[in-house]
Design a protein around this motif. Sequence first.
Motif, mmCIF file in Angstrom:
data_model
loop_
_atom_site.group_PDB
_atom_site.id
_atom_site.type_symbol
_atom_site.label_atom_id
_atom_site.label_comp_id
_atom_site.label_asym_id
_atom_site.label_seq_id
_atom_site.Cartn_x
_atom_site.Cartn_y
_atom_site.Cartn_z
ATOM 1 N N ILE A 255 0.874 -1.164 0.000
ATOM 2 C CA ILE A 255 0.000 0.000 0.000
ATOM 3 C C ILE A 255 0.914 1.216 0.000
ATOM 4 O O ILE A 255 1.626 1.470 0.978
ATOM 5 N N ARG A 256 0.917 1.930 -1.114
ATOM 6 C CA ARG A 256 1.811 3.083 -1.257
ATOM 7 C C ARG A 256 1.051 4.379 -1.031
ATOM 8 O O ARG A 256 -0.173 4.415 -1.035
ATOM 9 N N ALA A 257 1.798 5.439 -0.882
ATOM 10 C CA ALA A 257 1.211 6.743 -0.554
ATOM 11 C C ALA A 257 0.262 7.213 -1.650
ATOM 12 O O ALA A 257 0.553 7.048 -2.835
ATOM 13 N N PRO A 258 -0.859 7.818 -1.268
ATOM 14 C CA PRO A 258 -1.787 8.349 -2.275
ATOM 15 C C PRO A 258 -1.239 9.595 -2.971
ATOM 16 O O PRO A 258 -1.718 9.965 -4.041
ATOM 17 N N ARG A 259 -0.268 10.253 -2.337
ATOM 18 C CA ARG A 259 0.415 11.406 -2.929
ATOM 19 C C ARG A 259 1.912 11.168 -2.832
ATOM 20 O O ARG A 259 2.409 10.649 -1.819
ATOM 21 N N PHE A 260 2.629 11.573 -3.857
ATOM 22 C CA PHE A 260 4.065 11.360 -3.866
ATOM 23 C C PHE A 260 4.716 12.091 -2.694
ATOM 24 O O PHE A 260 4.471 13.280 -2.466
ATOM 25 N N GLY A 261 5.522 11.344 -1.943
ATOM 26 C CA GLY A 261 6.244 11.923 -0.817
ATOM 27 C C GLY A 261 5.512 11.877 0.499
ATOM 28 O O GLY A 261 6.079 12.248 1.538
ATOM 29 N N ALA A 262 4.258 11.437 0.534
ATOM 30 C CA ALA A 262 3.518 11.352 1.795
ATOM 31 C C ALA A 262 4.102 10.249 2.679
ATOM 32 O O ALA A 262 4.671 9.265 2.191
ATOM 33 N N LEU A 264 3.541 7.451 5.874
ATOM 34 C CA LEU A 264 2.565 6.634 6.592
ATOM 35 C C LEU A 264 2.660 6.924 8.088
ATOM 36 O O LEU A 264 3.745 6.840 8.679
ATOM 37 N N ILE A 265 1.529 7.266 8.714
ATOM 38 C CA ILE A 265 1.536 7.540 10.155
ATOM 39 C C ILE A 265 0.622 6.593 10.929
ATOM 40 O O ILE A 265 0.592 6.639 12.161
ATOM 41 N N GLY A 266 -0.118 5.737 10.206
ATOM 42 C CA GLY A 266 -0.962 4.790 10.919
ATOM 43 C C GLY A 266 -1.675 3.844 9.977
ATOM 44 O O GLY A 266 -1.818 4.131 8.786
ATOM 45 N N HIS A 267 -2.105 2.695 10.511
ATOM 46 C CA HIS A 267 -2.866 1.750 9.693
ATOM 47 C C HIS A 267 -3.717 0.868 10.597
ATOM 48 O O HIS A 267 -3.428 0.706 11.789
ATOM 49 N N LYS A 268 -4.788 0.304 10.018
ATOM 50 C CA LYS A 268 -5.641 -0.650 10.710
ATOM 51 C C LYS A 268 -5.866 -1.840 9.787
ATOM 52 O O LYS A 268 -6.318 -1.674 8.649
ATOM 53 N N VAL A 269 -5.559 -3.016 10.288
ATOM 54 C CA VAL A 269 -5.711 -4.236 9.488
ATOM 55 C C VAL A 269 -7.178 -4.585 9.301
ATOM 56 O O VAL A 269 -7.598 -5.014 8.217
ATOM 57 N N GLY A 270 -7.987 -4.394 10.304
ATOM 58 C CA GLY A 270 -9.420 -4.628 10.201
ATOM 59 C C GLY A 270 -9.767 -6.038 9.750
ATOM 60 O O GLY A 270 -9.198 -7.033 10.227
ATOM 61 N N ASP A 271 -10.695 -6.143 8.804
ATOM 62 C CA ASP A 271 -11.200 -7.440 8.364
ATOM 63 C C ASP A 271 -10.198 -8.221 7.512
ATOM 64 O O ASP A 271 -10.482 -9.364 7.129
ATOM 65 N N ALA A 272 -9.051 -7.649 7.235
ATOM 66 C CA ALA A 272 -8.044 -8.378 6.454
ATOM 67 C C ALA A 272 -7.589 -9.649 7.173
ATOM 68 O O ALA A 272 -7.156 -10.607 6.523
ATOM 69 N N VAL A 273 -7.704 -9.660 8.501
ATOM 70 C CA VAL A 273 -7.277 -10.848 9.248
ATOM 71 C C VAL A 273 -8.114 -12.068 8.887
ATOM 72 O O VAL A 273 -7.687 -13.214 9.118
ATOM 73 N N ASP A 274 -9.293 -11.867 8.326
ATOM 74 C CA ASP A 274 -10.169 -12.985 7.977
ATOM 75 C C ASP A 274 -9.912 -13.530 6.572
ATOM 76 O O ASP A 274 -10.552 -14.508 6.165
ATOM 77 N N TRP A 309 -2.022 8.912 6.169
ATOM 78 C CA TRP A 309 -0.800 9.505 5.621
ATOM 79 C C TRP A 309 -0.742 10.989 5.948
ATOM 80 O O TRP A 309 -1.765 11.617 6.199
ATOM 81 N N ILE A 310 0.474 11.521 5.890
ATOM 82 C CA ILE A 310 0.658 12.950 6.114
ATOM 83 C C ILE A 310 1.643 13.505 5.086
ATOM 84 O O ILE A 310 2.602 12.829 4.695
#
Length: 747
Positions: A255-262, A264-274, A309-310
Amino acid sequence: MKKTLLRRDFLRATAIAGGGMLVACKWDSDSSSRPTPASSARRNDETPAADPNAERWTPNAFIRISADNFVTVIVGAAEIGQGTMTAVPMIVAEELDADWERVSWEQSEASAITYGNPFWQSEGGLGDLDQAGLQITAASTTVRGYYDSQRRAGAAVRQMLLEAASDQLNVPVESLTTRNSFVIHTASRSRLSYGSLAAAAAEKLPPLSPPLKDPSEFRLIGQRKQRLDAAEKSDGSLDYGFDFKIPNMVTVMVIRAPRFGAQLIGHKVGDAVDVDGFRGVHPIPSGLAVVADDYWSAEQARKLITTEWIGGEELSTADLKDQFDTRNSLPGVPVRNDALRLPGLPSGDITEDYHFPYLAHAPMEPLNVTIDYRGSECEIWCGSQWPDMDQLVAATVLGLPPAAVKFNNLLSGGGFGRRACLGFDYIQEAAHVARVVGQPLKVVWTREDDIRGGYYRPYTACRLSASLDGAGGIASWSHRVASQTLLVNPIVETALGQVTEEVQTSQGAKEMPYAIPDVYVDTHAISNGVPTLWVRSVANATNVYAVETFFDHLAKQAGRHPLSLRRELLQEKPRHLAVLNAVAEMANWTPETNDSLFRGVAVFASYESVIAQLIEADVEKQGEGKHKVSIRKVYSAVDCGTAVNPDLVEAQIESGIVFALSSILFGEIELENGEVKQSNFHDYPVLRMYQSPAMETRVLPSDHSPGGVGELGVPCVGPALANAIYAATETLYTSLPLNRHASLVFE
């Protein structure tokens, strides 16, 4: 000045298992190292590694002759569809007098020392590069870079085989000839195969200056030979990156940044564990690595993970036109100044501004890297145009010496420059993933990842200005270019202490070929956060479009036919004039032609080759100011010097036509608040087969050394089409892609 080659430094031959020979060759080295004893015998199918001796004898080509009389040429250049694995063996086989039906190829390992292209050999100061050159496949340098050295290698091995046969038959070398991988003694009707002589030939002292054939004696070079990899490509047995697998391999998607140079400051796996097969995530510098058992599991899990992202580049391409035009209203860095004018505003009565969008490479095979990192060593499988640098970058990320990273270069399903990335993004990313995952893996990019991943052809604006002389000629010409630069930026200029020309920006403008007395070209280097890279034909595609369409516009203002004016102003450029005349003859086009078709032409020279391309089109006027355009045929006349294989030349030119039409008609990467709008072929289309026009290509006979053709077929296509439309409508289209213009409808 290069030192004279010593005979012992030109070539080394080693006997191999089963009775054959392995020949390592080098050229243009000023090393005076002494040869080391022959290495231990190799298996007949083993690719040689770089010479490990401390004196760094650095061969840059290998030829293997096996006891069953097969010749294998180990090729250092990458195969990205252009026919490298046929052209380079043809060069060797010509001087070797090998039986083409028993010649094969292998892709080399990554090693500039061992397999570097002599074209890229430096003049000094770059360490090992002084010995061998870069192992990069770019700028149409493969044939023109390897041509002389591979001929010499084939001729040297042939001479050694002759000497071995002379000993065995007890006859003078001068009484022997070669043909189709046999040494022949006509008087005694004796024929000895190269395979039977190979082991003995390996003991011979190689010739310092092996005699080369006169081109009139060529039997292979210049012939239309089928590609050596044609059968395997047809039956799918060749390994591309997406095909390649290793045991215990997991699949990684990022999962790459939605804007060049942004960042990553956080993520949630959520339902991916299933998701079945999902194994977890790992933050890496480029984003978040999603690990799973296979592609499907990784992709489904990736869709369910949320990220935060930031920062990052917030540019919108809709704002660039005004920004670049403002920059082009100011003086730039002069790169051509025929009349020695003072730097300043472009002068002339006629001025046009051109704009060219960002373009993605969009190869058929998206990026991918397979990597097996084992702590103290690593092995990588990847299609690369620059394997030696990719190897070095991976080693740096992994904290390993380069020798501990084995880089296997696979065939690539297209590259167009993306697999020779100055940012080395996908290799760095794979190495970072390997450090945290701890088992064999493949990093896979989807088409969407590839198109949104950056490293685009730069957004470019040109301002052209000219004056007419009142007698049907052009008195002055100015060309200003503003573009994001690839090789020069403010940091580089600060380090150098001066403003520096960026050659990738001025290509095609600086070399404008017409005999105009006052020509001035300058450039502006633009910086922003969008990562850019060379794309097939680099800045030639934009600058030649501007030059050739502006030329037709000036011809119209001067009351001249564009073909006649070109001929007049190319009198001092015989190769340019020859291809122009040839393509006009092919299309049966003269200034007096009067039929229902409209024609446009363009001329271009680079990579030591020259091309003219002419497009015939139907242009039908419709209501509401629209014109329907149907491209009927594209003619190309090419002078590429010695054409090793005209079939490959034609294929490269015609693939360039398809590539060019894709970008001219449709190609555009747009950003809105930093986010890329395009994602796949539905909104970043390429030319389909049913849309492709008829093509006719003529390769002109030439006694020049081989030139490049991989980039050559791209730059003239757009202006030839635009000039055909201009001939019909008197409308000059100065921005691309053409399908953005409401007045044009393409059939």
